[in-house]
Write a protein that holds these residues in place. Structure first.
Motif, PDB file in Angstrom:
ATOM      1  N   PRO A 133       0.820  -1.217   0.000  1.00  0.00           N
ATOM      2  CA  PRO A 133       0.000   0.000   0.000  1.00  0.00           C
ATOM      3  C   PRO A 133       0.853   1.266   0.000  1.00  0.00           C
ATOM      4  CG  PRO A 133      -0.809  -1.577   1.623  1.00  0.00           C
ATOM      5  CD  PRO A 133       0.510  -2.090   1.147  1.00  0.00           C
ATOM      6  N   ARG A 134       0.245   2.360  -0.393  1.00  0.00           N
ATOM      7  CA  ARG A 134       0.942   3.643  -0.459  1.00  0.00           C
ATOM      8  C   ARG A 134       1.563   4.021   0.887  1.00  0.00           C
ATOM      9  NH1 ARG A 134       3.312   7.537  -3.716  1.00  0.00           N
ATOM     10  NH2 ARG A 134       2.591   9.653  -3.247  1.00  0.00           N
ATOM     11  N   TYR A 135       0.814   3.771   1.972  1.00  0.00           N
ATOM     12  CA  TYR A 135       1.308   4.061   3.318  1.00  0.00           C
ATOM     13  C   TYR A 135       1.221   2.782   4.156  1.00  0.00           C
ATOM     14  CZ  TYR A 135       0.742   8.944   1.900  1.00  0.00           C
ATOM     15  OH  TYR A 135       0.821  10.151   1.241  1.00  0.00           O
TER      16      TYR A 135
ATOM     17  N   ALA B 151      -2.931   9.054  -4.330  1.00  0.00           N
ATOM     18  CA  ALA B 151      -2.119   8.897  -5.538  1.00  0.00           C
ATOM     19  C   ALA B 151      -0.939   9.869  -5.560  1.00  0.00           C
ATOM     20  CB  ALA B 151      -2.993   9.106  -6.774  1.00  0.00           C
ATOM     21  N   PRO B 152       0.147   9.507  -6.271  1.00  0.00           N
ATOM     22  CA  PRO B 152       1.293  10.410  -6.394  1.00  0.00           C
ATOM     23  C   PRO B 152       0.906  11.730  -7.061  1.00  0.00           C
ATOM     24  CG  PRO B 152       1.865   8.189  -7.107  1.00  0.00           C
ATOM     25  CD  PRO B 152       0.385   8.212  -6.919  1.00  0.00           C
ATOM     26  N   ALA B 153       1.656  12.766  -6.757  1.00  0.00           N
ATOM     27  CA  ALA B 153       1.403  14.075  -7.357  1.00  0.00           C
ATOM     28  C   ALA B 153       1.676  14.018  -8.858  1.00  0.00           C
ATOM     29  CB  ALA B 153       2.290  15.123  -6.701  1.00  0.00           C
TER      30      ALA B 153
ATOM     31  N   PHE C 156      -2.902   4.268  -8.019  1.00  0.00           N
ATOM     32  CA  PHE C 156      -3.240   4.659  -6.646  1.00  0.00           C
ATOM     33  C   PHE C 156      -1.997   4.920  -5.793  1.00  0.00           C
ATOM     34  CE2 PHE C 156      -6.775   2.084  -8.196  1.00  0.00           C
ATOM     35  CZ  PHE C 156      -7.865   2.891  -7.886  1.00  0.00           C
ATOM     36  N   GLY C 157      -0.824   4.716  -6.373  1.00  0.00           N
ATOM     37  CA  GLY C 157       0.405   4.885  -5.618  1.00  0.00           C
ATOM     38  C   GLY C 157       0.881   3.627  -4.933  1.00  0.00           C
ATOM     39  N   ASN C 158       0.174   2.498  -5.113  1.00  0.00           N
ATOM     40  CA  ASN C 158       0.627   1.223  -4.553  1.00  0.00           C
ATOM     41  C   ASN C 158       1.842   0.719  -5.321  1.00  0.00           C
ATOM     42  OD1 ASN C 158      -1.765   1.053  -2.852  1.00  0.00           O
ATOM     43  ND2 ASN C 158      -2.871   0.465  -4.710  1.00  0.00           N
ATOM     44  N   LEU C 159       2.638  -0.114  -4.680  1.00  0.00           N
ATOM     45  CA  LEU C 159       3.737  -0.800  -5.354  1.00  0.00           C
ATOM     46  C   LEU C 159       3.294  -2.218  -5.686  1.00  0.00           C
ATOM     47  CD1 LEU C 159       6.875   0.150  -3.233  1.00  0.00           C
ATOM     48  CD2 LEU C 159       6.396   0.867  -5.573  1.00  0.00           C
ATOM     49  N   ILE C 160       3.348  -2.577  -6.962  1.00  0.00           N
ATOM     50  CA  ILE C 160       3.058  -3.937  -7.386  1.00  0.00           C
ATOM     51  C   ILE C 160       4.405  -4.630  -7.594  1.00  0.00           C
ATOM     52  CG2 ILE C 160       1.841  -5.401  -9.014  1.00  0.00           C
ATOM     53  CD1 ILE C 160       0.052  -3.456  -7.433  1.00  0.00           C
ATOM     54  N   VAL C 161       4.727  -5.591  -6.738  1.00  0.00           N
ATOM     55  CA  VAL C 161       6.025  -6.262  -6.769  1.00  0.00           C
ATOM     56  C   VAL C 161       5.845  -7.652  -7.358  1.00  0.00           C
ATOM     57  CG1 VAL C 161       8.026  -6.977  -5.418  1.00  0.00           C
ATOM     58  CG2 VAL C 161       6.690  -4.977  -4.707  1.00  0.00           C
ATOM     59  N   GLU C 162       6.621  -7.935  -8.398  1.00  0.00           N
ATOM     60  CA  GLU C 162       6.517  -9.224  -9.089  1.00  0.00           C
ATOM     61  C   GLU C 162       7.902  -9.716  -9.464  1.00  0.00           C
ATOM     62  OE1 GLU C 162       2.283  -8.654 -11.450  1.00  0.00           O
ATOM     63  OE2 GLU C 162       4.067  -7.629 -12.224  1.00  0.00           O
TER      64      GLU C 162
END
Length: 695
Positions: A467-469, A621-623, A687-693
């Motif tokens: 998540p973003r935070y 979301a990021p700026a 949304f600013g989430n990190l999707i790690v794959e």
């Protein structure tokens, strides 16, 4: 309501999320928890967000009840019960702590001399054979007070069928009891099964003084700060309740904080298109895991907090192990490395905090490996972490006994912790018939994102969504959570020739009661849904299956209506609807039906859900002007797989949408650190989430 704050008080940190619904501004804060007087950390965190008087609502996730149960630090409780049922807490379900052998001590939360019997008897069909002796009740209450009781639980056999004797005893005892910490089982759990009803009612009394004192301190501190808004508590079922309800039914807060995190993780992942997830909340003291399939968190009818401590109230299914950032690492008597369950907490905290602890923790290990930036500790209280002290502690406790360098010792500690976390994830996924390759990990808490690679690699998960935070995800869940009230009643009806009108009347009455509790909570809702579930079984079985009914008090679903020909509110339930729902649920659970055997309805479960206004996750979301150049922070050596690697360092919150960061990399932010192992890539979604794959 426009300005709302979610507060999650953990064992090490208090996390806060602020959202202004009108301006769509979002802020976070983090403060050290003050174990023993959590109100101090609570108010410290709130003041970091600005004037407390400017807030409209506060929603709080707490572990005070959980800690009191696990540490056996609840109140001294007295029990008044029916003759012959004094020992229900010790008899339990004829189980014992150790499966083999005739040994094993069990100490119930209420000693035998604090459990008294009074003359009364109600039969299983609800007939009162012997009215309760009120003079005996008053005498028992006085005796328990003289023995130091701080709270009182009244539990009579078959009170679920007819609570008349119990209510009369409650009124008699209340007249002589000096405080509000008194309840009877029909108030807490009017459900068949004597042990579970006794245990839940007793544990509710056990927590009443503890939770009431804690909430009282918070109320006083908030009032002193000028707060005039509404104050609510997250329940173990993922919903929100008023503080008045929390004081009356504190047993419903047993997994409050972790439940809020699951709610937030499910909402965040669902918006990002991931309906099947495994939440992984790594805090300072514990690692909490829950499985969300099809976007819905699994609810359990009861949970076992510890051996013999059974709480029968709807709870999100969460598995907890003692493997947090503060978990202490040591070499056991067999020469093996162990991590936890003992934790350094926030006081004194990890060795690197410089507050007097000399035993290394999981956080110290991550610091020595270069995964945590010593110059940017989360929480904001410390200026810098002491890397050399952490190295020395790891060398003394792990390295020297096993002949390892400090770095190798630190990596070994992390691997042991990772193995424990992987085992917890397998427990809720593979061992329950779920294919982990379909599921995405959602790591959060202060330390969850440090272990992304291990969660993916060791369990075989599809990937991870950070998540973003991540550090304040549970606090965000406090804001997102709907208002919810669950209640249960034993009905004991036969499905064959079901009196549908009688069942419908019970459902309408229960729905009205639950809806009134939600309406009185004081938070804005867009709608109130009332849903029903039956506990049913074939005649002769002892176990039941949960049968969701496709009817609702508001008329939604098959067969549901808002009123009959006379205008009376109705659910529209029929025998055919119930039978079809039962056969579907039983077939799903056991893959077959048992034709020719009568079916019985045991319990009616009712839930009123006040739907909160949707939280717009795009506010996180990021700026638009975010860029890779602005986010780049250089490189530093980080230890992976037995050696140092040059890892790129990034300001995670400055990364733009679409950015792809290949490992090895470290993404830093004020509330957490994300480690991207070699062979993995992290990209930023809208949304600013990190999707790690895997690459």
């Amino acid at each position: 309501m426009t300005r709302i704050v979610g507060v999650d008080v953990g064992g090490t940190f208090t996390d806060l999320a602020y959202f202004d619904e009108e301006s769509r501004s979002f802020r976070t804060a983090k403060a050290p928890s003050n174990r023993g007087d959590e109100a101090v950390g609570f108010m410290d965190g709130l003041t970091r967000l600005g004037p407390v008087a400017a807030l409209d609502a506060i929603v709080h996730g707490t572990t005070v009840g959980t800690n009191a149960l696990l540490e056996r630090k609840g109140a001294r409780v007295g029990i008044i019960t029916t003759p012959g049922f004094r020992d229900a807490l010790e008899m339990r379900r004829r189980d014992r702590p150790n499966t083999w052998g005739l040994w094993g001590d069990f100490e119930p939360v209420v000693p035998r001399d604090m459990r008294l019997e009074v003359p009364e008897r109600t039969l299983a069909d609800g007939t009162v054979r012997l009215p309760v002796d009120l003079d005996a009740v008053r005498a028992a209450a006085a005796a328990l007070l003289a023995r130091g009781a701080e709270a009182l639980a009244i539990v009579f056999v078959n009170a679920y069928a007819n609570p008349a004797n119990e209510r009369a005893a409650f009124e008699a005892a209340r007249a002589v009891w000096p405080n509000a910490h008194i309840a009877h089982s029909a108030q807490v759990l009017p459900e068949i099964r004597e042990f579970e009803r006794t245990s839940t009612t007793t544990l509710n009394a056990y927590l009443q003084p503890v939770v009431a004192s804690y909430l009282g301190k918070l109320d006083e501190a908030l009032a002193a700060g000028g707060f005039a808004g509404s104050f609510h508590i997250v329940q173990s079922n993922g919903g929100v309740m008023s503080t008045a309800t929390a004081r009356r039914l504190p047993v419903r807060t047993a997994l409050s904080g972790p439940a809020a995190g699951v709610i937030a993780a499910a909402a965040i992942a669902g918006a990002a298109g991931h309906a099947d997830i495994v939440t992984a909340d790594l805090g300072g003291t514990s690692f909490d895991v829950s499985l969300v399939a099809g976007g819905k968190a699994a609810l359990a009818a009861q949970t076992v907090i510890d051996f013999g401590l059974v709480v029968r109230t709807p709870m999100i299914e969460i598995t907890t192990i003692g493997a947090g950032g503060g978990s202490i690492a040591h070499v056991d008597a067999g020469g093996l490395i162990a991590v936890g369950p003992e934790s350094a907490g926030s006081r004194p905290g990890p060795v690197a905090y410089g507050q007097g602890n000399t035993r290394p923790t999981l956080t110290d290990a991550n610091l020595v490996l270069g995964r945590i930036n010593a110059d940017r500790p989360i929480g904001g209280k410390l200026a810098r972490l002491d890397v050399e002290a952490a190295r020395a502690a790891l060398d003394a406790a792990i390295g020297a006994p096993l002949g390892l360098t400090p770095e190798a010792a630190a990596e070994a500690v992390v691997r042991v912790a990772n193995a424990k976390m992987a085992g917890a994830i397998r427990l809720v996924s593979i061992e329950r018939g779920h294919d982990p390759t379909r599921f995405t990990a959602v790591p959060f808490g202060g330390g969850g994102a440090l272990h992304v690679g291990a969660l993916i690699r060791d369990v075989g998960l599809k990937g991870a969504l950070v998540p973003r935070y991540p550090g304040i995800t549970s606090a965000l869940g406090c804001i997102i959570a709907d208002i919810r009230h669950d209640q249960v009643a034993t009905v004991n009806l036969s499905l064959d020739g079901l009196d549908a009108a009688r069942l419908d009347a019970r459902m309408v009455e229960a729905g009205g009661e639950a809806r009134a509790v939600v309406a009185g909570a004081g938070l804005a809702v867009e709608a109130v849904d009332v849903v029903y579930e039956l506990d049913m079984h074939y005649q002769g079985q002892t176990h039941t299956v949960a049968v969701p009914l496709p009817v609702s008090l508001d008329g939604a679903g098959t067969g549901g209506t808002t009123g009959d020909a006379t205008g009376r509110e109705t659910t529209g339930v029929t025998e055919a609807i119930v039978r079809a729902a039962f056969e579907a649920a039983y077939s799903q659970a056991f893959s077959r039906l048992l034709p020719g055997i009568p079916v019985r309805i045991v319990n009616l479960r009712t839930a009123a859900i006040g739907r909160r206004p949707a939280f717009d996750l795009m506010a996180l979301a990021p700026a638009p002007d975010a860029s890779l150049d602005a986010a780049r922070r250089g490189t530093r050596p980080v230890w992976f797989d037995g050696g140092w690697h040059d890892a790129t360092i990034w300001d995670r919150l400055a990364l733009p949408v679409g950015a792809a960061i290949a490992g090895p990399a470290i993404l830093e932010q004020p509330d957490a650190t994300t480690v991207v192992d070699p062979g993995l890539v992290a990209r930023v979604d809208p949304f600013g989430n990190l999707i790690v794959e895997r690459t």
